[in-house]
Design a protein around this motif. Sequence first.
Motif, short mmCIF file in Angstrom:
data_model
loop_
_atom_site.label_atom_id
_atom_site.label_comp_id
_atom_site.label_asym_id
_atom_site.label_seq_id
_atom_site.Cartn_x
_atom_site.Cartn_y
_atom_site.Cartn_z
N GLN A 57 -33.61 -43.93 0.04
CA GLN A 57 -34.49 -43.36 -0.99
C GLN A 57 -35.92 -43.88 -0.81
O GLN A 57 -36.89 -43.11 -0.91
N THR A 58 -36.04 -45.17 -0.57
CA THR A 58 -37.35 -45.76 -0.38
C THR A 58 -38.05 -45.17 0.83
O THR A 58 -39.23 -44.77 0.77
N PHE A 59 -37.33 -45.10 1.94
CA PHE A 59 -37.87 -44.49 3.16
C PHE A 59 -38.30 -43.05 2.89
O PHE A 59 -39.39 -42.63 3.28
N GLY A 60 -37.45 -42.28 2.22
CA GLY A 60 -37.75 -40.88 1.96
C GLY A 60 -38.97 -40.70 1.08
O GLY A 60 -39.80 -39.81 1.31
N ARG A 61 -39.09 -41.53 0.04
CA ARG A 61 -40.24 -41.42 -0.85
C ARG A 61 -41.53 -41.83 -0.14
O ARG A 61 -42.59 -41.22 -0.35
N ALA A 62 -41.45 -42.86 0.70
CA ALA A 62 -42.62 -43.25 1.47
C ALA A 62 -43.01 -42.15 2.45
O ALA A 62 -44.20 -41.82 2.61
N ARG A 63 -42.03 -41.56 3.11
CA ARG A 63 -42.29 -40.47 4.04
C ARG A 63 -42.91 -39.27 3.31
O ARG A 63 -43.79 -38.58 3.84
N THR A 64 -42.46 -39.03 2.09
CA THR A 64 -43.02 -37.94 1.29
C THR A 64 -44.53 -38.12 1.11
O THR A 64 -45.31 -37.17 1.21
N MET A 65 -44.95 -39.36 0.86
CA MET A 65 -46.39 -39.63 0.69
C MET A 65 -47.16 -39.29 1.96
O MET A 65 -48.27 -38.73 1.90
N LEU A 66 -46.60 -39.58 3.10
CA LEU A 66 -47.27 -39.26 4.36
C LEU A 66 -47.30 -37.75 4.58
O LEU A 66 -48.30 -37.20 5.04
N ASP A 67 -46.20 -37.09 4.23
CA ASP A 67 -46.16 -35.64 4.37
C ASP A 67 -47.20 -34.96 3.48
O ASP A 67 -47.82 -33.97 3.88
N ILE A 68 -47.38 -35.50 2.26
CA ILE A 68 -48.36 -34.92 1.35
C ILE A 68 -49.78 -35.04 1.92
O ILE A 68 -50.61 -34.13 1.77
N MET A 69 -50.06 -36.13 2.60
CA MET A 69 -51.39 -36.34 3.17
C MET A 69 -51.64 -35.52 4.43
O MET A 69 -52.78 -35.35 4.87
N GLU B 159 -54.22 -37.69 -5.43
CA GLU B 159 -54.55 -38.29 -6.73
C GLU B 159 -53.33 -38.45 -7.64
O GLU B 159 -52.24 -38.70 -7.16
N GLY B 160 -53.54 -38.33 -8.96
CA GLY B 160 -52.60 -38.82 -9.95
C GLY B 160 -51.13 -38.54 -9.73
O GLY B 160 -50.31 -39.46 -9.70
N GLU B 161 -50.77 -37.27 -9.58
CA GLU B 161 -49.34 -36.97 -9.47
C GLU B 161 -48.75 -37.52 -8.18
O GLU B 161 -47.60 -37.97 -8.16
N THR B 162 -49.51 -37.49 -7.12
CA THR B 162 -49.03 -38.05 -5.86
C THR B 162 -48.82 -39.55 -5.99
O THR B 162 -47.82 -40.10 -5.50
N GLN B 163 -49.75 -40.23 -6.63
CA GLN B 163 -49.61 -41.68 -6.80
C GLN B 163 -48.33 -42.02 -7.57
O GLN B 163 -47.61 -42.96 -7.22
N SER B 164 -48.04 -41.24 -8.61
CA SER B 164 -46.82 -41.49 -9.40
C SER B 164 -45.57 -41.33 -8.54
O SER B 164 -44.60 -42.09 -8.69
N VAL B 165 -45.58 -40.37 -7.63
CA VAL B 165 -44.45 -40.19 -6.70
C VAL B 165 -44.30 -41.43 -5.82
O VAL B 165 -43.20 -41.94 -5.62
N GLY B 166 -45.42 -41.92 -5.32
CA GLY B 166 -45.38 -43.09 -4.44
C GLY B 166 -44.86 -44.33 -5.12
O GLY B 166 -44.16 -45.16 -4.51
N TYR B 167 -45.18 -44.49 -6.41
CA TYR B 167 -44.75 -45.69 -7.11
C TYR B 167 -43.23 -45.82 -7.14
O TYR B 167 -42.69 -46.93 -7.22
N GLU B 168 -42.53 -44.67 -7.07
CA GLU B 168 -41.07 -44.72 -7.05
C GLU B 168 -40.55 -45.39 -5.78
O GLU B 168 -39.46 -45.97 -5.78
N ALA B 169 -41.30 -45.30 -4.69
CA ALA B 169 -40.89 -45.98 -3.46
C ALA B 169 -40.92 -47.49 -3.67
O ALA B 169 -40.02 -48.22 -3.22
N PHE B 170 -41.95 -47.98 -4.35
CA PHE B 170 -42.02 -49.41 -4.64
C PHE B 170 -40.84 -49.84 -5.51
O PHE B 170 -40.24 -50.90 -5.29
N HIS B 171 -40.52 -49.01 -6.51
CA HIS B 171 -39.44 -49.37 -7.43
C HIS B 171 -38.10 -49.47 -6.71
O HIS B 171 -37.37 -50.45 -6.84
N ALA B 172 -37.77 -48.43 -5.93
CA ALA B 172 -36.50 -48.44 -5.20
C ALA B 172 -36.48 -49.55 -4.15
O ALA B 172 -35.46 -50.24 -3.97
N GLY B 173 -37.61 -49.74 -3.46
CA GLY B 173 -37.68 -50.79 -2.44
C GLY B 173 -37.46 -52.17 -3.02
O GLY B 173 -36.79 -53.02 -2.41
#
Length: 504
Positions: free
Chosen positions: A304-316, A328-342
């Motif tokens: 999950q952590t890997f996938g959420r981090a990869r999602t951030m790269l895909d968005i960019m 910006e905002g909504e993307t950042q909130s998605v990324g924070y979930e990677a920190f939580h799961a990690g």
Amino acid sequence: MPDTNPRLNDKTVFPDPAYKETVLRPLFDGAKTHHVEGFRRIDRAHLVMLVETGILDRAQAVEIAGALEAIDRNIDPAQLVYTGEVEDFFFLIEKELKARIGPDIAGRLHTARSRNDIDHTLFKLGIKERIDALMVKAQALLSTLIEAADREKATLIVAYTHGQPAQPTTFGHYLSGAIEVFIRDIQRLFEARRIVDLSPMGAAAITTSGFPIDRARVAELLGFRAALQNSYSCIAAVDYITCTYSAIELMFLHMGRLIQDFQFWTSFEVGQIYVPNALVQISSIMPQKRNPVAIEHMRLLASQTFGRARTMLDIMHNTPFTDMNDSEGETQSVGYEAFHAGGRVLDLMSSFVGAIRIDPVKVASNIRCSCITITELADSLVRIEGLSFRQAHEIAASVARSVVASGGGLEDDGYAPFLVAFELSAGRKPSVGKGQFAEIVSPEYFVAVRARFGGPAPEPMADALNTYRKTSAAFSAEAQENTVREAKAAIELDTKFKALMGAA
């Protein structure tokens, strides 16, 4: 003819109901959840700088400071419900300022800044905080791994290549290999933090400002190590996002490989790792089963952590080099979930590594039936008997085939086929006797003679563990340096802001 110009006939009022619900409300809720403290700090640091540079009259700054303090005192962000009266959280604060001190004074706080530089500063503050929290957990796991490697530095295991038993080594040596990868993962996260730790404030929309702002001062008050130099880069460069999530992606990709080994090694057939009952769940129907499901949860959360981090790269990916909503905002909130799961993975892995033990009976059995010490027989024949390695390898291979066919073990059953294979190949009897042969093919001897740099023998293992401890201490020192600098900045900002309040 009727006028068909859509600009002249547009009677709609912002915001469109669908836009309000699908865009503005989620953004507002994300800001009030994640970025309230960041807004607060940015407003105060910018206000202090405006006064110190003479851009803003002190008396006006005092009024603004009092209003900001009143907003903090009287408004609980958690209780706010988005109504659409203002566009976003930034404009809500500005609206509240105007209500308290009037539009003229309130509007002066926004001198020489934009939502562009504010937003990226907010996001950097949020990411830094989360990197630091993740780093605490990563450093705790690193310490646990080093302690486990030290504890298990003489504990024999079967090392696998291509899914098959290959050679004996120690669990400490295996963990040391994982430690070195994890150290590089942590180094990447530290490097990402250094990139995040550059302030965009003062870039304004794109090109800074005609006002004599002090960008370095705002960076200092916000706890950044410096201001990011190029103002276009401040609002366009998203490498602070990509480097952070790349580091996270790699950390948990690599951790997944370790988890895969743990899953394999705890299988009934291999069984060289014993997982304590505290980390095992039972079957609801099969009473004999011990399910080490902590490993599965680590694998799931790491993925999950890997996938959420990869999602951030895909968005960019393929976004323009400019300020844009994708980062910006909504993307950042998605990324924070990677920190939580990690963080959950790191906590669970720390507990798991500290608790597991190697089953010596199972290891001894697997070593015996797999002939994995046979490489040392070939090596020893080169050193003792003066054979070429290829000739020695062929003799050793013949011995291994005979022992496996008989269902025996090298130490007890290998000498007789060794004599036959040696005489057939070398045309003479070996000088290696039965006792020496048993020592050569023992796993303890196999490990002990591999005393080269990076090997599993006691000397290189002691050197490696010493290096890891020094590196871990350096990580702690850098983290502490960041903490101290940012704590000092927070105290100074609070002191400077309160000085404005005291002048009221």
